[in-house]
Design a protein around this motif. Structure first.
Motif, PDB file in Angstrom:
ATOM      1  N   ALA A 184       0.852  -1.197   0.000  1.00 18.36           N
ATOM      2  CA  ALA A 184       0.000   0.000   0.000  1.00 18.36           C
ATOM      3  C   ALA A 184       0.883   1.241   0.000  1.00 18.36           C
ATOM      4  O   ALA A 184       1.774   1.365   0.838  1.00 18.36           O
ATOM      5  N   SER A 185       0.653   2.155  -0.907  1.00 14.24           N
ATOM      6  CA  SER A 185       1.502   3.351  -0.958  1.00 14.24           C
ATOM      7  C   SER A 185       1.158   4.323   0.167  1.00 14.24           C
ATOM      8  O   SER A 185       1.991   5.125   0.572  1.00 14.24           O
ATOM      9  N   ARG A 186      -0.060   4.249   0.662  1.00 12.95           N
ATOM     10  CA  ARG A 186      -0.509   5.169   1.714  1.00 12.95           C
ATOM     11  C   ARG A 186      -1.152   4.425   2.867  1.00 12.95           C
ATOM     12  O   ARG A 186      -1.692   3.321   2.681  1.00 12.95           O
ATOM     13  N   THR A 187      -1.156   5.061   4.003  1.00 11.45           N
ATOM     14  CA  THR A 187      -1.845   4.508   5.164  1.00 11.45           C
ATOM     15  C   THR A 187      -3.332   4.838   5.062  1.00 11.45           C
ATOM     16  O   THR A 187      -3.701   5.977   4.770  1.00 11.45           O
ATOM     17  N   VAL A 188      -4.143   3.831   5.270  1.00  8.15           N
ATOM     18  CA  VAL A 188      -5.594   3.991   5.168  1.00  8.15           C
ATOM     19  C   VAL A 188      -6.205   3.534   6.489  1.00  8.15           C
ATOM     20  O   VAL A 188      -5.827   2.485   7.018  1.00  8.15           O
ATOM     21  N   ILE A 189      -7.120   4.342   7.008  1.00  7.23           N
ATOM     22  CA  ILE A 189      -7.759   4.019   8.291  1.00  7.23           C
ATOM     23  C   ILE A 189      -9.274   3.988   8.089  1.00  7.23           C
ATOM     24  O   ILE A 189      -9.831   4.785   7.328  1.00  7.23           O
ATOM     25  N   SER A 190      -9.908   3.088   8.819  1.00  3.84           N
ATOM     26  CA  SER A 190     -11.368   2.981   8.764  1.00  3.84           C
ATOM     27  C   SER A 190     -12.021   4.337   9.014  1.00  3.84           C
ATOM     28  O   SER A 190     -11.704   5.041   9.980  1.00  3.84           O
ATOM     29  N   LYS A 191     -12.961   4.666   8.140  1.00  3.27           N
ATOM     30  CA  LYS A 191     -13.701   5.922   8.284  1.00  3.27           C
ATOM     31  C   LYS A 191     -14.450   5.976   9.621  1.00  3.27           C
ATOM     32  O   LYS A 191     -14.516   7.017  10.261  1.00  3.27           O
ATOM     33  N   ASP A 192     -15.024   4.850  10.030  1.00  2.79           N
ATOM     34  CA  ASP A 192     -15.769   4.821  11.297  1.00  2.79           C
ATOM     35  C   ASP A 192     -14.860   5.108  12.482  1.00  2.79           C
ATOM     36  O   ASP A 192     -15.257   5.778  13.432  1.00  2.79           O
ATOM     37  N   LEU A 228       4.532  10.142  15.458  1.00  4.26           N
ATOM     38  CA  LEU A 228       4.547  10.912  14.214  1.00  4.26           C
ATOM     39  C   LEU A 228       3.442  11.958  14.314  1.00  4.26           C
ATOM     40  O   LEU A 228       2.348  11.666  14.796  1.00  4.26           O
ATOM     41  N   GLU A 229       3.728  13.165  13.842  1.00  2.00           N
ATOM     42  CA  GLU A 229       2.732  14.228  13.946  1.00  2.00           C
ATOM     43  C   GLU A 229       2.192  14.625  12.585  1.00  2.00           C
ATOM     44  O   GLU A 229       2.911  14.616  11.599  1.00  2.00           O
ATOM     45  N   TYR A 230       0.937  14.995  12.576  1.00  2.00           N
ATOM     46  CA  TYR A 230       0.243  15.508  11.380  1.00  2.00           C
ATOM     47  C   TYR A 230       0.471  14.588  10.174  1.00  2.00           C
ATOM     48  O   TYR A 230       1.080  14.966   9.185  1.00  2.00           O
ATOM     49  N   VAL A 231      -0.032  13.386  10.321  1.00  2.00           N
ATOM     50  CA  VAL A 231       0.156  12.358   9.299  1.00  2.00           C
ATOM     51  C   VAL A 231      -1.075  12.322   8.384  1.00  2.00           C
ATOM     52  O   VAL A 231      -2.211  12.209   8.865  1.00  2.00           O
ATOM     53  N   GLU A 232      -0.826  12.400   7.088  1.00  2.00           N
ATOM     54  CA  GLU A 232      -1.931  12.306   6.143  1.00  2.00           C
ATOM     55  C   GLU A 232      -2.304  10.834   5.946  1.00  2.00           C
ATOM     56  O   GLU A 232      -1.443  10.003   5.625  1.00  2.00           O
ATOM     57  N   VAL A 233      -3.573  10.533   6.173  1.00  2.00           N
ATOM     58  CA  VAL A 233      -4.070   9.179   5.922  1.00  2.00           C
ATOM     59  C   VAL A 233      -5.305   9.292   5.048  1.00  2.00           C
ATOM     60  O   VAL A 233      -5.866  10.376   4.870  1.00  2.00           O
ATOM     61  N   TYR A 234      -5.743   8.169   4.520  1.00  2.00           N
ATOM     62  CA  TYR A 234      -6.971   8.139   3.752  1.00  2.00           C
ATOM     63  C   TYR A 234      -8.042   7.430   4.575  1.00  2.00           C
ATOM     64  O   TYR A 234      -7.763   6.419   5.234  1.00  2.00           O
ATOM     65  N   ALA A 235      -9.240   7.998   4.534  1.00  2.00           N
ATOM     66  CA  ALA A 235     -10.374   7.418   5.267  1.00  2.00           C
ATOM     67  C   ALA A 235     -11.174   6.545   4.321  1.00  2.00           C
ATOM     68  O   ALA A 235     -11.623   7.001   3.264  1.00  2.00           O
ATOM     69  N   LEU A 242      -8.994  -2.871  10.253  1.00  2.00           N
ATOM     70  CA  LEU A 242      -9.441  -1.494  10.491  1.00  2.00           C
ATOM     71  C   LEU A 242      -8.557  -0.496   9.761  1.00  2.00           C
ATOM     72  O   LEU A 242      -8.725   0.708   9.918  1.00  2.00           O
ATOM     73  N   GLY A 243      -7.610  -1.008   8.999  1.00  2.00           N
ATOM     74  CA  GLY A 243      -6.753  -0.091   8.256  1.00  2.00           C
ATOM     75  C   GLY A 243      -5.504  -0.787   7.783  1.00  2.00           C
ATOM     76  O   GLY A 243      -5.256  -1.951   8.116  1.00  2.00           O
ATOM     77  N   VAL A 244      -4.739  -0.066   6.980  1.00  2.00           N
ATOM     78  CA  VAL A 244      -3.438  -0.579   6.553  1.00  2.00           C
ATOM     79  C   VAL A 244      -2.371   0.476   6.819  1.00  2.00           C
ATOM     80  O   VAL A 244      -2.579   1.663   6.591  1.00  2.00           O
ATOM     81  N   LEU A 245      -1.263   0.009   7.330  1.00  2.00           N
ATOM     82  CA  LEU A 245      -0.104   0.874   7.499  1.00  2.00           C
ATOM     83  C   LEU A 245       0.677   0.810   6.186  1.00  2.00           C
ATOM     84  O   LEU A 245       1.205  -0.238   5.824  1.00  2.00           O
ATOM     85  N   GLY A 246       0.691   1.915   5.464  1.00  2.00           N
ATOM     86  CA  GLY A 246       1.278   1.918   4.135  1.00  2.00           C
ATOM     87  C   GLY A 246       2.666   2.540   4.089  1.00  2.00           C
ATOM     88  O   GLY A 246       3.229   2.962   5.111  1.00  2.00           O
TER      89      GLY A 246
END
Lengths: 135, 75
Positions: free
Chosen positions: A41-49, A90-97, A107-111
């Motif tokens: 996964a190129s990005r970290t994605v976290i469950s929207k819920d 880590l601070e202010y990390v951009e993730v995808y919901a 519940l998500g992937v560490l990308g």
């Protein structure tokens, strides 16, 4: 030389699940969850819920197209105030919901946007992962 | 009742669990926790855990157990 960290992982659902902490905007405390370690996964994605539960705005106009194993999806970009892995923050990390299917058991992937900041040493026999920040 | 994570894994095999009052070791690995919600339905756990939004002890959500027979995951 930066510090080494060592955390356990498990192979629940036959995938590698790590415990990470996300900062809760309501209580200003960290909350723990298991997500999948995924170098594919190129990005970290976290469950929207989960992000909604933690007080983050998950219906932004800042959407991005992601390509998954099952097709193309549009997801919201969210900046998480703090993510803690082991004791590294880590601070202010951009993730995808994203809403993961219930049957994914994740519940998500560490990308790679996070993984690539560290050197990792995976010990499958002992279900332990050691890592060190390399920037 | 506070349980070790190993006991949680045994007792709630095949369920989603939400824990409060968790403790962790110096590396951040969860050691113990109190299961306040458990269900085979993740969405039910999501709904129920809204009651605990303001709880400021360490909480955790996880799926415990193996995949059903004949199922594999590719994310």
């Amino acid at each position: 030389m930066s510090e080494h960290y060592k955390i356990n992982f498990d192979m629940t659902s036959n995938v590698m699940q790590l415990g990470i902490y996300l900062l809760d905007r309501n209580t200003k405390k960290f909350k723990h969850m298991n997500i999948t370690f995924d170098t594919g996964a190129s990005r970290t994605v976290i469950s929207k819920d989960i992000l909604y539960y933690l007080g983050y705005d998950v219906s932004t106009n800042d959407k991005v197209r992601i390509i998954t194993a099952s097709g193309v999806e549009f997801v919201d970009k969210v900046i998480v105030d703090k993510i803690k892995i082991g004791n590294y923050v880590l601070e202010y990390v951009e993730v995808y919901a994203h809403t993961f299917p219930e049957a994914s058991f994740s519940l998500g992937v560490l990308g790679l946007n996070i993984i690539s900041q560290f050197n990792w040493n995976i010990d499958f026999r002992n279900r332990q992962i050691a890592f060190q920040f390399h920037y | 009742m506070v349980l070790s994570i190993q006991d949680v894994n045994k007792k709630f095999d095949g369920e989603w669990v939400f824990l409060i009052n968790c403790t962790a070791d110096e590396d951040g690995n969860l050691i113990t926790g109190e299961v306040v919600i458990h269900s085979k339905s993740r969405d039910e756990v999501f709904r129920e855990m809204q009651k605990y939004r303001t709880v400021d002890t360490l909480s955790s959500i996880r799926y415990v157990g193996k995949l059903p027979e004949g199922v594999e995951v590719i994310l």
